[in-house]
Design an enzyme around this catalytic site. Sequence first.
Site, short mmCIF file in Angstrom:
data_model
loop_
_atom_site.label_atom_id
_atom_site.label_comp_id
_atom_site.label_asym_id
_atom_site.label_seq_id
_atom_site.Cartn_x
_atom_site.Cartn_y
_atom_site.Cartn_z
N ASP A 1 49.05 -38.16 44.08
CA ASP A 1 49.42 -38.99 45.22
C ASP A 1 50.93 -39.28 45.22
O ASP A 1 51.56 -39.29 44.17
CB ASP A 1 48.62 -40.30 45.19
CG ASP A 1 48.64 -41.03 46.52
OD1 ASP A 1 48.88 -40.37 47.55
OD2 ASP A 1 48.43 -42.25 46.53
N ASN B 1 41.28 -36.99 54.46
CA ASN B 1 42.61 -36.51 54.82
C ASN B 1 42.62 -35.72 56.15
O ASN B 1 43.68 -35.48 56.73
CB ASN B 1 43.23 -35.66 53.70
CG ASN B 1 43.65 -36.47 52.48
OD1 ASN B 1 43.62 -35.99 51.35
ND2 ASN B 1 44.06 -37.73 52.69
#
Length: 233
Positions: A15, A63
């Site tokens: 991330d 996502n």
Amino acid sequence: MDNLNVPLHVAVIMDGNGRWASNQGLPRLDGHRAGVKRIRLVLEKLASFGIKYVTIFAFSTENWSRPQTEVSGLMGMLREVIDLESQSLHKLGARIIHLGRRDRLDPDLLNAINKAQELTKHNNYITLCVAFDYGGKDEIVEAIKRIIIDGITPSEINETLFANYLYTKGIPDPDLIIRTGGEQRMSNFLLWQSAYSEFYSTNTFWPDLGPLDIEKAIAAYRNRGRRFGKVVP
Ligand code: IPE
Ligand code: IPE
Ligand code: MG
């Protein structure tokens, strides 16, 4: 570092690509590009500890809700990286396994994934699981559907059988989950498999993660007292 108490399986939530890019006034996709480049280095560093399984979270079922340009950019990057890296990962002795849904991926991307899996299936230096269109909840729901389709009866269902219906069939549960980018959450990653994983979060953004950060994460892991619910003197 000796080989004692080294995790067998390390999973990584990669991330912070977007924030890494914004901090430098770059578009988010440049962050993803820099992030993709980091994978090889981190994999080799983890392998150097004798770690046998590495899972990377590359694209979650959530996502898809990002802007279309970012989604298609990420799809294109995976397509490119498979072609560029499959051969060299094969030479390294890495077995590549995809974790996640296959039905929403472009046929051409799916074909490339299949080829990479087939090419590397007998390798045993290290296993690299790539979680792409992966969600822990989705994985559990899909497992239940297939258990019903297979006509399994309630008395036959146990944890071992259930685990064999997950994308991670045959892969040991992660001992250590590293999250870059500073958040303290799972974001739908390996929900079943993380039952007893040790969690390590670092503020470093994924494109900046270096060998020293990996050393710190492994050192932290080695200092954890894993009890699995027991009383350990
Ligand atoms: C992680 O980086 C990569 C993917 C989710 C594909 P992010 O894109 O989430 O980066 P931040 O969290 O916005 O910085
Ligand atoms: C988790 O990161 C997914 C991947 C690293 C692929 P996100 O950036 O999507 O997670 P949230 O939205 O911060 O929880
Ligand atoms: Mg993020």
